[in-house]
Design a protein around this motif. Sequence first.
Motif, PDB file in Angstrom:
ATOM      1  N   PHE A  58      17.201 -16.255 132.899  1.00 23.15           N
ATOM      2  CA  PHE A  58      16.831 -17.325 131.993  1.00 23.15           C
ATOM      3  C   PHE A  58      18.061 -18.151 131.647  1.00 23.15           C
ATOM      4  N   TYR A 111      15.608  -6.970 129.869  1.00 20.95           N
ATOM      5  CA  TYR A 111      16.887  -7.048 129.175  1.00 20.95           C
ATOM      6  C   TYR A 111      17.827  -8.026 129.866  1.00 20.95           C
ATOM      7  N   ALA A 113      16.866 -10.650 131.533  1.00 20.31           N
ATOM      8  CA  ALA A 113      16.347 -11.970 131.153  1.00 20.31           C
ATOM      9  C   ALA A 113      16.830 -12.355 129.763  1.00 20.31           C
ATOM     10  N   LEU A 114      16.811 -11.378 128.853  1.00 20.32           N
ATOM     11  CA  LEU A 114      17.215 -11.647 127.471  1.00 20.32           C
ATOM     12  C   LEU A 114      18.679 -12.031 127.352  1.00 20.32           C
ATOM     13  N   VAL A 115      19.542 -11.253 128.037  1.00 16.70           N
ATOM     14  CA  VAL A 115      20.970 -11.544 127.943  1.00 16.70           C
ATOM     15  C   VAL A 115      21.244 -12.947 128.457  1.00 16.70           C
ATOM     16  N   LEU A 117      19.213 -15.442 128.578  1.00 17.67           N
ATOM     17  CA  LEU A 117      18.677 -16.419 127.628  1.00 17.67           C
ATOM     18  C   LEU A 117      19.639 -16.595 126.452  1.00 17.67           C
ATOM     19  N   ALA A 118      20.168 -15.467 125.968  1.00 14.43           N
ATOM     20  CA  ALA A 118      21.094 -15.532 124.840  1.00 14.43           C
ATOM     21  C   ALA A 118      22.370 -16.277 125.224  1.00 14.43           C
ATOM     22  N   VAL A 119      22.827 -16.081 126.458  1.00 12.66           N
ATOM     23  CA  VAL A 119      24.041 -16.774 126.905  1.00 12.66           C
ATOM     24  C   VAL A 119      23.812 -18.284 126.903  1.00 12.66           C
ATOM     25  N   GLU A 121      21.652 -19.999 125.082  1.00 19.78           N
ATOM     26  CA  GLU A 121      21.550 -20.469 123.703  1.00 19.78           C
ATOM     27  C   GLU A 121      22.935 -20.490 123.052  1.00 19.78           C
ATOM     28  N   LEU A 122      23.757 -19.482 123.390  1.00 24.49           N
ATOM     29  CA  LEU A 122      25.117 -19.421 122.855  1.00 24.49           C
ATOM     30  C   LEU A 122      25.910 -20.659 123.265  1.00 24.49           C
ATOM     31  N   GLN A 125      24.949 -23.715 121.372  1.00 27.34           N
ATOM     32  CA  GLN A 125      25.488 -23.801 120.023  1.00 27.34           C
ATOM     33  C   GLN A 125      27.000 -23.926 120.006  1.00 27.34           C
TER      34      GLN A 125
ATOM     35  N   GLU B  92       6.657 -12.190 131.177  1.00 29.88           N
ATOM     36  CA  GLU B  92       7.771 -12.983 130.652  1.00 29.88           C
ATOM     37  C   GLU B  92       7.620 -14.446 131.049  1.00 29.88           C
ATOM     38  N   VAL B 260      25.634 -18.446 116.377  1.00 26.33           N
ATOM     39  CA  VAL B 260      26.531 -17.947 117.424  1.00 26.33           C
ATOM     40  C   VAL B 260      26.657 -16.425 117.372  1.00 26.33           C
ATOM     41  N   MET B 263      23.730 -14.500 118.735  1.00 22.24           N
ATOM     42  CA  MET B 263      23.751 -14.437 120.205  1.00 22.24           C
ATOM     43  C   MET B 263      24.766 -13.408 120.681  1.00 22.24           C
ATOM     44  N   ILE B 266      23.507  -9.887 120.218  1.00 20.79           N
ATOM     45  CA  ILE B 266      22.462  -9.462 121.172  1.00 20.79           C
ATOM     46  C   ILE B 266      23.080  -9.216 122.549  1.00 20.79           C
ATOM     47  N   ILE B 267      24.007 -10.098 122.970  1.00 17.49           N
ATOM     48  CA  ILE B 267      24.627  -9.916 124.282  1.00 17.49           C
ATOM     49  C   ILE B 267      25.428  -8.618 124.296  1.00 17.49           C
ATOM     50  N   LEU B 270      23.187  -5.406 124.083  1.00 20.08           N
ATOM     51  CA  LEU B 270      22.409  -5.180 125.301  1.00 20.08           C
ATOM     52  C   LEU B 270      23.277  -4.626 126.410  1.00 20.08           C
TER      53      LEU B 270
END
Lengths: 314, 283
Positions: A58, A111, A113-115, A117-119, A121-122, A125, B92, B260, B263, B266-267, B270
Motif C-alpha cells: 500500500f 501486516y 500492507a499496513l506497514v 500504508l503507514a509509511v 501516510e508518514l 505528514q 483488503e 507522525v 505512524m 505502528i511501523i 509491527l
Amino acid sequence: MNLRPHHFILWALFIAGMLLMPELVGRGTLRTMIFACYLAIFAISWDILSGRTGYISFGHPFLVGIGAYTTAILTRRYGFPVEASIPIAVLVTMFGGLIVLLPALRIKGSYFALVTLAVMELMYQLVPVIRPDLTGGTRGISRLPALTRGAENGYYLAVSLMLAVALFAWLLMRTRLGTALWAIGQNEESVRGSGLSTTRLKSFAFLVSAAVAGLGGAFYAHYLGTITPRAFFDINVLFQIIVAVLIGGAGTILGPIIGAFFMVFLLEWLRPFLPGQERFFVYGAIALLIYMYQPKGIMAIIDSGVARLRGAKT
Amino acid sequence: MLQIIIQGLLLSGLYALIAMGFMLIFSIGRTLNLAYGAYIMVGGYIYFWLSQQLGLPKLIGFAGAVAVGAIMGLLKHRLIVKPLKGDAVAVEISTLILAVIMQSAVVLVFGDASKILLPIIPGVVTISGAQVTYNILAATLMSWIIILALYAFIRGTHTGRAMQAVSMDQKGAAISGVDPDRINMITWAISGGLGAAGGVFFASYTQLSPNMWVAPVIISVAIVIVGGIGSIIGTLIVAHIIGFLEIIIVAVWAPELRGVFTMLLIIGVLIVRPQGLFGREEH
C-alpha cells in the motif's frame, strides 16, 4: 506463457498503433494517454512486487514520490542537469525503499500492507514539515525543467518509457526468477522448502519494483512540472495504481497497461457528467464489480471470451 | 499540564471507542477492514443530515447514524467479505476500493466542502483553568459508556462469549455448537454501529469532510495492532498512549507533527513485534 508467432504480430500491431496515435487523435486525448502511460508504469511496478508475490504494497505512492521529489530537489535547488538527476532519483528510490520497507518484508500478509500504508501516510505528514526550504512544504515545488516540449513529444517519451519498462518486466519474468516470484505468491513455504532464499527473492522483486516506480516518478515529475505532497503520497494515488493492476489483470504484463488505459479513459469520459471526485463513485463501483466477479481482471475476461469464440467456431 | 491531562483523557476515550469497532472485526476474521473509516464518515454525515439539515432531535440523528452504520456492516459482510471466503488479500483490496467509493458517494451527496457539526451539547466548562466544551466531555462520557457496555456484552452474554470463541478458533467454536456465520453477522453489525457512533463524536471533535475517514482508520489500526489483536485492555491502554502522545506533541512541539508518532509507533511495533504489545501469539 508459450510464445506463438501471433503474439509477436499482435504486439507489433499494438506498438505501431501506439506510435501512430498522435496522427489520429487530438491534443487533449494525447494528454490523457500520457497520464495513462505513467499510470501504467506505476502499475507495472506494483505488479512486479505485489501482483507476483502476493505481498500487497500500500506504499507504492511513497516510492513514486521519492523518485519525483529527488529529481525535483536536485534540479531546482541544486541545479543538477536532468540527465544526472533522474538516475540519481532511481538510486535514491531503491535505497529509500530498502531502508524503510525491506524490514517489512519479514512480516506477512495484512501486516506488510499496513506497514507500507503507514509509511506512505508518514511521508505525507513529514514532507511538508521537514526542511520546507527543500521540499516546498505543502505547496510543493514548481517550474521543474521539462524534458520535451509539446504534447506530441511528451507522448512519445511516455509511450517509449512505458514500452521499455514493459519489455524489461517481460524479460525479467521469463527468467527462472520470475517463476520463483510467482511461486512465492502461490506457496511461500514450499519455495523455501525447495532451497531458495525467499528473502533474497522478495528483496530483489522489491528493489526492481522500487527502481521502476522511481524512474516513472522522476519522469512524471518533469512532465507535470510541479509536484506537491498531495499529488503523490495520497490514498487516491494508491487506489488508482492498485485498481489499474486489478482491473487489467495482476501477474501479467499487458494487464496493468490495459487497466491503466481503461481507468484513465473511463475517468475522462465521466468528466462531463461528474466533474469532481464523484467520478470515483462510478469508477470504484465498476472496479469492485470486476474484482468480485473476475479477480484476474479484464485479461482473463478477454481470454475466456476468445476461448468461447474459438470454441464456437470449431 | 492539567490541560494536557484533561485533553489527553478526552481524546483517548474517543480513540478507544473508534478502535473498539475495528478490533472486533480484526480479531474475529483477521480481516483488515479498510472500509471501517467509511462507517465513521457515514455516521458523521447521517447525523449531520438528520439533525442539522432535517432538524430532527439529536437523539434520533444519533440513532439513525448507528442504525445505518450497523446496516452497512451487515451488507459489507454479506456482499463482500462472505463471497470472498476469507481471502485476506482480496478483502483488503475490496475494502480499500469500497472506502474510496463511499468517499466519492459522500462528495456526490453532500459536496466537496467540509462541514462544521454543531456541538451535540453546547457550552463550555472550566475545570481548574482548562477550558473543556460540554460537547467533548459528553462525547468522552458516551464513549466510555459504550465501551463498558460492550465489555459487559462480550464477557457476560452468551453471544459475546460465542464471539470470543469464534475469534480464537472458528472451527472449534463451530464444533461446540456456535454458528460462526451468525456470530460473524452480529459482529459486523456491532462494528458498523460502533464506528458510526464514533464517527458522530469524531466529527463533532474535528469536522465533516469527504476524506475524514483516512486518519481514524490508521489510528484504529495502530491502536489495535500495537495493543494486540483481541485484547480489549490492550486496546484501551494503547488508545491512551496514542491520545496522550498526540496531545503532548501538539501542545509542546508542533501541531503538524500530530500524526507522525502514531505512524512511527505502528511501523516500529509491527517490525519488532508483529503480535503487538499485549497480544497472544499467532500460529
